[in-house]
Motif scaffolding. Structure first.
Motif, PDB file in Angstrom:
ATOM      1  N   GLY A  28      53.174  54.385  24.127  1.00 45.39           N
ATOM      2  CA  GLY A  28      53.686  53.030  24.146  1.00 45.39           C
ATOM      3  C   GLY A  28      55.051  52.831  23.528  1.00 45.39           C
ATOM      4  N   LEU A  29      55.623  53.893  22.978  1.00 42.38           N
ATOM      5  CA  LEU A  29      56.873  53.780  22.229  1.00 42.38           C
ATOM      6  C   LEU A  29      58.025  54.505  22.915  1.00 42.38           C
ATOM      7  CD1 LEU A  29      55.318  54.452  18.726  1.00 42.38           C
ATOM      8  CD2 LEU A  29      56.389  52.294  19.414  1.00 42.38           C
ATOM      9  N   VAL A  30      59.233  54.124  22.545  1.00 43.63           N
ATOM     10  CA  VAL A  30      60.420  54.818  23.021  1.00 43.63           C
ATOM     11  C   VAL A  30      60.463  56.205  22.394  1.00 43.63           C
ATOM     12  CG1 VAL A  30      62.946  54.838  22.973  1.00 43.63           C
ATOM     13  CG2 VAL A  30      61.725  52.680  23.357  1.00 43.63           C
ATOM     14  N   ASP A  31      60.717  57.213  23.239  1.00 44.33           N
ATOM     15  CA  ASP A  31      60.887  58.573  22.737  1.00 44.33           C
ATOM     16  C   ASP A  31      61.829  59.334  23.670  1.00 44.33           C
ATOM     17  OD1 ASP A  31      59.319  59.337  24.959  1.00 44.33           O
ATOM     18  OD2 ASP A  31      57.469  59.400  23.780  1.00 44.33           O
ATOM     19  N   ARG A  32      61.849  60.662  23.564  1.00 46.74           N
ATOM     20  CA  ARG A  32      62.792  61.458  24.360  1.00 46.74           C
ATOM     21  C   ARG A  32      62.431  61.498  25.839  1.00 46.74           C
ATOM     22  NH1 ARG A  32      61.962  66.606  22.518  1.00 46.74           N
ATOM     23  NH2 ARG A  32      60.437  65.969  20.963  1.00 46.74           N
ATOM     24  N   GLU A  33      61.196  61.107  26.167  1.00 49.95           N
ATOM     25  CA  GLU A  33      60.756  61.182  27.565  1.00 49.95           C
ATOM     26  C   GLU A  33      60.747  59.842  28.286  1.00 49.95           C
ATOM     27  OE1 GLU A  33      57.825  65.095  27.205  1.00 49.95           O
ATOM     28  OE2 GLU A  33      56.937  63.095  27.424  1.00 49.95           O
ATOM     29  N   GLY A  34      60.785  58.751  27.544  1.00 48.49           N
ATOM     30  CA  GLY A  34      60.715  57.464  28.232  1.00 48.49           C
ATOM     31  C   GLY A  34      60.779  56.288  27.280  1.00 48.49           C
ATOM     32  N   ASN A  35      60.560  55.102  27.831  1.00 45.93           N
ATOM     33  CA  ASN A  35      60.699  53.859  27.084  1.00 45.93           C
ATOM     34  C   ASN A  35      59.362  53.241  26.691  1.00 45.93           C
ATOM     35  OD1 ASN A  35      63.317  54.372  27.784  1.00 45.93           O
ATOM     36  ND2 ASN A  35      63.476  52.685  29.247  1.00 45.93           N
ATOM     37  N   GLY A  36      58.258  53.925  27.003  1.00 49.28           N
ATOM     38  CA  GLY A  36      56.955  53.398  26.646  1.00 49.28           C
ATOM     39  C   GLY A  36      56.702  52.051  27.294  1.00 49.28           C
TER      40      GLY A  36
END
Length: 282
Positions: A28-36
């Protein structure tokens, strides 16, 4: 020495924010793979935000140092105007998007606590968190006094009024027990077992979701869905305290479908990283 200490604290604080957003995958969170579950921000938004906060964390540490001989609550009261300025800087950098408002509060207090303490005590989380608690004694009562159904405006106020949920204020006043007793031990245990900091951090995040009421999750859905989700995460951790990427990706999809984002838990993960860096780098 004061400048050297405040520079060091600010560097580790910003490093903690960057490690938090780069920990992947985070449901559910922003990370290196996407915006959640977010459509208005990505990892670069967090980079923009974190890059503006170094002077704030430095100032918080310096305020703590200069008021170390005063009562702890005096230091906290001085932080609030600096926190408002930091929020304005964040919103300017992100074009109005809230990336780090919670971290400005929690890590700002932690940096001020560092300033109040001798450098040789920075690597002792119990001492640092006890100082945070002393600085915020009475915060829940003072911030929520006089609340009624008519004047409760924010989600935090409404959750306190209707359900007694104190959020990050209550956590901070209690010395961040979710961090001290759950999140930081999970991070350190994972690392001691040979996991890299990314996977240990993912495990710590899930543990934090189960350890404190995440008002961001509740605000985006409902109290009932948050409670169901916490139960689900507990079941996952019972199988494996450090789930693999396949399980985390599946959980991410479920969080996105429900519009869940454990932003409060992410802020606590950043605190865990900062305390870990203080233990290992001071």
């Amino acid at each position: 020495m004061e400048k050297e200490n405040s520079d060091f604290a600010a560097r580790l604080a910003c490093k903690a924010l960057l490690y938090e957003v780069c920990t992947t995958p985070k449901p559910g969170l922003v990370d290196r793979e996407g915006n959640g579950s977010h459509k208005d921000m990505n990892i670069f938004t967090f980079m923009d935000s974190a890059s503006t906060l170094w002077p704030y964390f430095q100032s918080c540490t310096q305020i703590g140092r200069r008021t170390a001989d005063f009562p702890a609550k005096h230091t906290f009261l001085l932080l609030r105007s600096y926190g408002r300025k930091a929020e304005a800087d964040m919103f300017s950098a992100t074009k109005g998007i809230n990336t780090h408002k919670g971290a400005i509060f929690s890590i700002g207090i932690l940096c001020a606590a560092l300033g109040r303490l001798p450098r040789e005590q920075w690597g002792h989380p119990d001492i640092v968190l006890k100082e945070c608690s002393a600085m915020t004694e009475g915060l829940v009562e003072s911030d929520f006094s006089g609340l009624t159904k008519e004047n409760a405006v924010t989600m935090g106020q409404k959750l306190y009024l209707n359900h007694g949920i104190t959020g990050i204020r209550g956590q901070m006043e209690a010395g961040l027990p979710a961090v001290k007793d759950v999140g930081l031990p999970a991070l350190k245990k994972g690392l001691s077992q040979g996991l890299d900091i990314n996977r240990a951090g993912c495990g710590a995040l899930l543990a934090l979701i189960t350890a404190a009421a995440d008002t961001n999750m509740i605000a985006r859905t409902s109290l009932a869905i948050w409670q169901e989700t916490v139960s689900q995460v507990r079941d996952i951790l019972a199988e494996n305290p450090y789930p693999g990427t396949e399980i985390l990706h599946q959980l991410d999809l479920e969080f996105i479908e429900k519009n869940l984002s454990p932003g409060g838990s992410a802020d606590l993960l950043a605190v865990c990283y900062l305390l870990y860096f203080l233990e290992t780098e001071v």
